[in-house]
Design a protein around this motif. Sequence first.
Motif, PDB file in Angstrom:
ATOM      1  N   PHE A 151       9.826   4.471 -11.113  1.00 35.79           N
ATOM      2  CA  PHE A 151      11.041   3.704 -10.886  1.00 35.79           C
ATOM      3  C   PHE A 151      10.720   2.230 -10.644  1.00 35.79           C
ATOM      4  CE2 PHE A 151      12.170   8.019  -9.765  1.00 35.79           C
ATOM      5  CZ  PHE A 151      13.461   8.157 -10.232  1.00 35.79           C
ATOM      6  N   ARG A 152      11.649   1.394 -11.114  1.00 34.77           N
ATOM      7  CA  ARG A 152      11.591  -0.040 -10.796  1.00 34.77           C
ATOM      8  C   ARG A 152      13.020  -0.542 -10.613  1.00 34.77           C
ATOM      9  NH1 ARG A 152      10.027  -2.665 -16.712  1.00 34.77           N
ATOM     10  NH2 ARG A 152      12.125  -2.497 -17.638  1.00 34.77           N
ATOM     11  N   GLY A 153      13.145  -1.698  -9.994  1.00 36.31           N
ATOM     12  CA  GLY A 153      14.467  -2.259  -9.744  1.00 36.31           C
ATOM     13  C   GLY A 153      15.019  -1.804  -8.408  1.00 36.31           C
ATOM     14  N   ASP A 154      16.336  -1.758  -8.296  1.00 33.12           N
ATOM     15  CA  ASP A 154      16.975  -1.338  -7.054  1.00 33.12           C
ATOM     16  C   ASP A 154      16.672   0.128  -6.771  1.00 33.12           C
ATOM     17  OD1 ASP A 154      18.147  -3.864  -6.842  1.00 33.12           O
ATOM     18  OD2 ASP A 154      19.858  -3.245  -8.077  1.00 33.12           O
ATOM     19  N   PRO A 155      16.562   0.501  -5.497  1.00 34.30           N
ATOM     20  CA  PRO A 155      16.328   1.915  -5.175  1.00 34.30           C
ATOM     21  C   PRO A 155      17.449   2.785  -5.729  1.00 34.30           C
ATOM     22  CG  PRO A 155      15.963   0.523  -3.255  1.00 34.30           C
ATOM     23  CD  PRO A 155      16.584  -0.345  -4.304  1.00 34.30           C
ATOM     24  N   PRO A 156      17.124   3.906  -6.344  1.00 33.14           N
ATOM     25  CA  PRO A 156      18.157   4.796  -6.895  1.00 33.14           C
ATOM     26  C   PRO A 156      18.864   5.562  -5.785  1.00 33.14           C
ATOM     27  CG  PRO A 156      16.003   5.781  -7.149  1.00 33.14           C
ATOM     28  CD  PRO A 156      15.770   4.408  -6.588  1.00 33.14           C
ATOM     29  N   ALA A 157      19.850   6.368  -6.194  1.00 35.76           N
ATOM     30  CA  ALA A 157      20.592   7.167  -5.217  1.00 35.76           C
ATOM     31  C   ALA A 157      19.675   8.124  -4.475  1.00 35.76           C
ATOM     32  CB  ALA A 157      21.709   7.942  -5.922  1.00 35.76           C
ATOM     33  N   LEU A 158      18.572   8.515  -5.116  1.00 39.08           N
ATOM     34  CA  LEU A 158      17.620   9.422  -4.484  1.00 39.08           C
ATOM     35  C   LEU A 158      17.032   8.825  -3.209  1.00 39.08           C
ATOM     36  CD1 LEU A 158      16.102  12.144  -4.846  1.00 39.08           C
ATOM     37  CD2 LEU A 158      14.348  10.864  -6.098  1.00 39.08           C
ATOM     38  N   ALA A 159      16.987   7.499  -3.138  1.00 38.20           N
ATOM     39  CA  ALA A 159      16.387   6.846  -1.976  1.00 38.20           C
ATOM     40  C   ALA A 159      17.199   7.068  -0.707  1.00 38.20           C
ATOM     41  CB  ALA A 159      16.230   5.344  -2.235  1.00 38.20           C
ATOM     42  N   THR A 160      18.478   7.399  -0.840  1.00 40.74           N
ATOM     43  CA  THR A 160      19.322   7.632   0.340  1.00 40.74           C
ATOM     44  C   THR A 160      19.237   9.074   0.827  1.00 40.74           C
ATOM     45  OG1 THR A 160      21.250   8.185  -1.026  1.00 40.74           O
ATOM     46  CG2 THR A 160      20.912   5.860  -0.475  1.00 40.74           C
ATOM     47  N   GLU A 161      18.479   9.923   0.133  1.00 40.93           N
ATOM     48  CA  GLU A 161      18.373  11.330   0.477  1.00 40.93           C
ATOM     49  C   GLU A 161      16.984  11.686   0.987  1.00 40.93           C
ATOM     50  OE1 GLU A 161      19.434  13.353  -3.073  1.00 40.93           O
ATOM     51  OE2 GLU A 161      21.553  12.811  -2.967  1.00 40.93           O
ATOM     52  N   LEU A 162      16.330  10.745   1.671  1.00 44.53           N
ATOM     53  CA  LEU A 162      14.993  10.995   2.196  1.00 44.53           C
ATOM     54  C   LEU A 162      15.068  11.737   3.510  1.00 44.53           C
ATOM     55  CD1 LEU A 162      13.106   7.655   1.435  1.00 44.53           C
ATOM     56  CD2 LEU A 162      13.141   9.763   0.112  1.00 44.53           C
TER      57      LEU A 162
ATOM     58  N   ARG B 295       9.774   6.798   3.803  1.00 43.97           N
ATOM     59  CA  ARG B 295      10.571   5.725   3.199  1.00 43.97           C
ATOM     60  C   ARG B 295      10.465   5.797   1.688  1.00 43.97           C
ATOM     61  NH1 ARG B 295       6.898   2.150   1.253  1.00 43.97           N
ATOM     62  NH2 ARG B 295       4.826   2.127   2.205  1.00 43.97           N
ATOM     63  N   TRP B 296      11.257   4.941   1.024  1.00 44.30           N
ATOM     64  CA  TRP B 296      11.197   4.856  -0.432  1.00 44.30           C
ATOM     65  C   TRP B 296      10.042   3.949  -0.838  1.00 44.30           C
ATOM     66  CZ3 TRP B 296      12.746   7.809  -4.097  1.00 44.30           C
ATOM     67  CH2 TRP B 296      12.786   7.353  -5.419  1.00 44.30           C
ATOM     68  N   MET B 297       9.598   4.077  -2.078  1.00 41.38           N
ATOM     69  CA  MET B 297       8.464   3.305  -2.581  1.00 41.38           C
ATOM     70  C   MET B 297       8.818   1.824  -2.731  1.00 41.38           C
ATOM     71  SD  MET B 297       7.761   6.062  -5.614  1.00 41.38           S
ATOM     72  CE  MET B 297       9.443   5.765  -6.189  1.00 41.38           C
ATOM     73  N   ASP B 298       7.912   0.952  -2.335  1.00 39.47           N
ATOM     74  CA  ASP B 298       8.139  -0.484  -2.526  1.00 39.47           C
ATOM     75  C   ASP B 298       6.877  -1.221  -2.962  1.00 39.47           C
ATOM     76  OD1 ASP B 298       6.615  -0.459  -0.254  1.00 39.47           O
ATOM     77  OD2 ASP B 298       8.115  -1.382   1.049  1.00 39.47           O
ATOM     78  N   GLY B 299       5.859  -0.493  -3.397  1.00 38.04           N
ATOM     79  CA  GLY B 299       4.630  -1.144  -3.832  1.00 38.04           C
ATOM     80  C   GLY B 299       3.809  -0.235  -4.713  1.00 38.04           C
ATOM     81  N   PRO B 300       2.675  -0.735  -5.230  1.00 38.06           N
ATOM     82  CA  PRO B 300       1.831   0.085  -6.103  1.00 38.06           C
ATOM     83  C   PRO B 300       1.155   1.207  -5.327  1.00 38.06           C
ATOM     84  CG  PRO B 300       0.755  -1.990  -5.575  1.00 38.06           C
ATOM     85  CD  PRO B 300       2.140  -2.087  -5.032  1.00 38.06           C
ATOM     86  N   GLY B 301       0.862   2.289  -6.043  1.00 39.55           N
ATOM     87  CA  GLY B 301       0.147   3.401  -5.431  1.00 39.55           C
ATOM     88  C   GLY B 301       0.942   4.164  -4.398  1.00 39.55           C
ATOM     89  N   GLU B 302       2.278   4.276  -4.569  1.00 38.95           N
ATOM     90  CA  GLU B 302       3.118   4.993  -3.618  1.00 38.95           C
ATOM     91  C   GLU B 302       3.967   6.023  -4.359  1.00 38.95           C
ATOM     92  OE1 GLU B 302       3.622   1.541  -0.179  1.00 38.95           O
ATOM     93  OE2 GLU B 302       5.327   2.081  -1.456  1.00 38.95           O
TER      94      GLU B 302
ATOM     95  N   SER C 204       6.025   4.762  -7.883  1.00 32.39           N
ATOM     96  CA  SER C 204       6.447   3.373  -8.058  1.00 32.39           C
ATOM     97  C   SER C 204       6.041   2.853  -9.434  1.00 32.39           C
ATOM     98  CB  SER C 204       5.823   2.501  -6.967  1.00 32.39           C
ATOM     99  OG  SER C 204       4.410   2.592  -7.006  1.00 32.39           O
ATOM    100  N   TRP C 205       6.828   1.903  -9.955  1.00 27.19           N
ATOM    101  CA  TRP C 205       6.582   1.374 -11.298  1.00 27.19           C
ATOM    102  C   TRP C 205       5.244   0.654 -11.421  1.00 27.19           C
ATOM    103  CZ3 TRP C 205       9.396   2.321 -15.590  1.00 27.19           C
ATOM    104  CH2 TRP C 205       9.058   1.584 -16.734  1.00 27.19           C
ATOM    105  N   PRO C 206       4.783  -0.128 -10.434  1.00 26.73           N
ATOM    106  CA  PRO C 206       3.460  -0.762 -10.579  1.00 26.73           C
ATOM    107  C   PRO C 206       2.337   0.235 -10.825  1.00 26.73           C
ATOM    108  CG  PRO C 206       4.665  -1.772  -8.771  1.00 26.73           C
ATOM    109  CD  PRO C 206       5.459  -0.578  -9.207  1.00 26.73           C
ATOM    110  N   THR C 207       2.508   1.462 -10.384  1.00 29.29           N
ATOM    111  CA  THR C 207       1.496   2.485 -10.653  1.00 29.29           C
ATOM    112  C   THR C 207       1.453   2.813 -12.141  1.00 29.29           C
ATOM    113  OG1 THR C 207       1.967   3.408  -8.465  1.00 29.29           O
ATOM    114  CG2 THR C 207       0.688   4.772  -9.972  1.00 29.29           C
ATOM    115  N   LEU C 208       2.626   2.815 -12.785  1.00 27.37           N
ATOM    116  CA  LEU C 208       2.682   3.094 -14.224  1.00 27.37           C
ATOM    117  C   LEU C 208       1.983   1.999 -15.020  1.00 27.37           C
ATOM    118  CD1 LEU C 208       3.766   4.815 -16.578  1.00 27.37           C
ATOM    119  CD2 LEU C 208       5.858   3.443 -16.486  1.00 27.37           C
ATOM    120  N   THR C 209       2.091   0.774 -14.593  1.00 30.71           N
ATOM    121  CA  THR C 209       1.443  -0.324 -15.332  1.00 30.71           C
ATOM    122  C   THR C 209      -0.074  -0.206 -15.326  1.00 30.71           C
ATOM    123  OG1 THR C 209       1.423  -1.734 -13.351  1.00 30.71           O
ATOM    124  CG2 THR C 209       3.358  -1.869 -14.764  1.00 30.71           C
TER     125      THR C 209
END
Length: 280
Positions: free
Chosen positions: A23-34, A38-45, A92-97
């Motif tokens: 995922f990249r961009g704004d946290p999806p709806a899934l982020a409110t169901e933790l 917390r939700w991912m905000d950096g590489p390797g998460e 997190s998206w930086p992991t995909l890169t």
Amino acid sequence: MTADAMIRVTMDGGNQALFASFFRGDPPALATELVDGRWMDGPGEAVVGPAFLAQHRKKVGDRMALAVNGRTLPVTIVGQSMVGDARTLNVSWPTLTVLAPDRRALNYTAVLAPGTDAAAYVKAVKAADPGLYSRAVDSGNTATRTVVSFATVFTVLLTIVAALGVFNTVLLNTRERCRDLGMLKSIGMTPRQVVAMTVTSMAVLGLAAGVVGIPLGMLAHRLIVDHVGVIAFPESMKDVWHASQVFGLALAGVTIAVLGALIPARSAARLTIAKVLHNE
């Protein structure tokens, strides 16, 4: 706007294929169901579901290695979502890169401003690029509405069955006690007093059932939601019992008992002394 892509990965050098959504961009709806973390905000998460944690014997804070086509990167589990199977995880998206730099996003999720015409937005997207597939998703929680509707219908059916059970019990009880009722009426008990006596006796039983049943129901609720397995509920969704609700449930038990006993009680009150003696 949120963008995501899904690819197959392997974990910790194993052979089992997993499916990772990046995922990249704004946290999806899934982020409110933790449930935890917390939700991912950096590489390797990564964020995973309860089934993934149980099967792979992981917990929030543990690390694991994800590999794609020979590229490997350590990833830390930073959160646990409510749902998710044992073969999927959110990364997190930086992991995909790092793992697959040539992969692009497959899906985009746009949250429209209040009052926006979703159908017009979908048409505009298709007009801009016919190769894009767009659809409007209901912002309401369909699953929640379905569960609530089913629970409501089930509650109504249980109420009817319980009232019929009380009705049958009181009807049999009054028939067995015809002689006692005849004696009471012969010494001056009025029909209204017969109804009050019969209904009150069942109301006391209804109250006692509520006092015993409500704590057992609360305990069963906690045991069920804590051991579903594929779903992990946050504490805010478990703490649903309040004093007013508990009082209402106890009152509902008394009400069901009274309604179920009312008709046979009125029937018993209409019995005449002569009819009772005739039956004897």
